[in-house]
Enzyme design. Sequence first.
Site, short mmCIF file in Angstrom:
data_model
loop_
_atom_site.label_atom_id
_atom_site.label_comp_id
_atom_site.label_asym_id
_atom_site.label_seq_id
_atom_site.Cartn_x
_atom_site.Cartn_y
_atom_site.Cartn_z
N CYS A 8 80.65 51.63 32.23
CA CYS A 8 80.60 51.34 33.66
C CYS A 8 79.67 50.14 33.85
O CYS A 8 79.45 49.38 32.92
CB CYS A 8 80.18 52.56 34.48
SG CYS A 8 78.46 53.08 34.28
N ASN A 11 75.43 51.81 33.27
CA ASN A 11 75.29 52.87 32.27
C ASN A 11 74.25 53.92 32.67
O ASN A 11 73.53 54.44 31.84
CB ASN A 11 74.98 52.29 30.89
CG ASN A 11 75.12 53.28 29.75
OD1 ASN A 11 74.34 53.24 28.81
ND2 ASN A 11 76.08 54.17 29.80
N CYS A 13 75.27 56.08 35.72
CA CYS A 13 75.99 57.04 36.58
C CYS A 13 77.30 57.50 35.95
O CYS A 13 77.38 58.57 35.37
CB CYS A 13 76.28 56.43 37.95
SG CYS A 13 74.84 56.00 38.93
N ARG A 14 78.32 56.66 36.09
CA ARG A 14 79.67 57.07 35.71
C ARG A 14 79.86 57.21 34.20
O ARG A 14 80.40 58.20 33.73
CB ARG A 14 80.70 56.08 36.27
CG ARG A 14 80.79 56.12 37.78
CD ARG A 14 81.68 55.04 38.32
NE ARG A 14 80.98 53.75 38.29
CZ ARG A 14 81.50 52.61 38.67
NH1 ARG A 14 82.75 52.56 39.09
NH2 ARG A 14 80.80 51.50 38.65
N SER A 15 79.45 56.21 33.44
CA SER A 15 79.72 56.28 31.99
C SER A 15 78.92 57.37 31.28
O SER A 15 79.49 58.06 30.42
CB SER A 15 79.55 54.91 31.32
OG SER A 15 78.27 54.38 31.51
N ASP A 127 82.09 54.00 42.29
CA ASP A 127 80.67 53.96 41.93
C ASP A 127 79.87 54.79 42.94
O ASP A 127 79.82 54.46 44.12
CB ASP A 127 80.18 52.52 41.93
CG ASP A 127 78.77 52.37 41.40
OD1 ASP A 127 78.09 53.39 41.14
OD2 ASP A 127 78.33 51.22 41.23
#
Length: 163
Positions: A8, A11, A13-15, A127
């Site tokens: 993401c 690095n 939150c999402r990933s 996001d």
Amino acid sequence: MYRVCFVCTGNICRSPMAEAVFRAHVAEAGLGDQVEVDSAGTGGWHEGDGADPRTVSVLEAAGYEQAHQARQFRASWFERLDLVIALDAGHLRDLRALAPTPHDAAKVRLLRSYDPAATAAEADVPDPYYGSLDGFEECLELVEAASTGLLDAVREAVKEHTA
């Protein structure tokens, strides 16, 4: 070893969420000794930081374990990776541009492409960073929805990889 990296922006939150969820799915499937899962960001703003506390909270509430330290994705990593999973179209574009060869660019896929319920208009995992905890919970739902299809694809690739 088959290697998957989720990417993401920062690095945090999402990933890392996708990494923790997919690692759990890989372990449950008995593939932990054949599949390595990690994550990175397209940028290095948060390099060395842990995951966002909201990410940690949502993962822990759902029963996922995580120990994370943010890092920036490097073009040199393509050589050792089998699959690079982008969390949105911007990451997909950036990663394919960063890829040293067309073969490496072909390793980059969108996470939601593994969710049969996702339409082309819903290809991105939004996001959640600037929003509320609800955005992190939605992120987890989207990651989980795509993880089954991704696991099926990785399971097939591992069979081919080890054949």
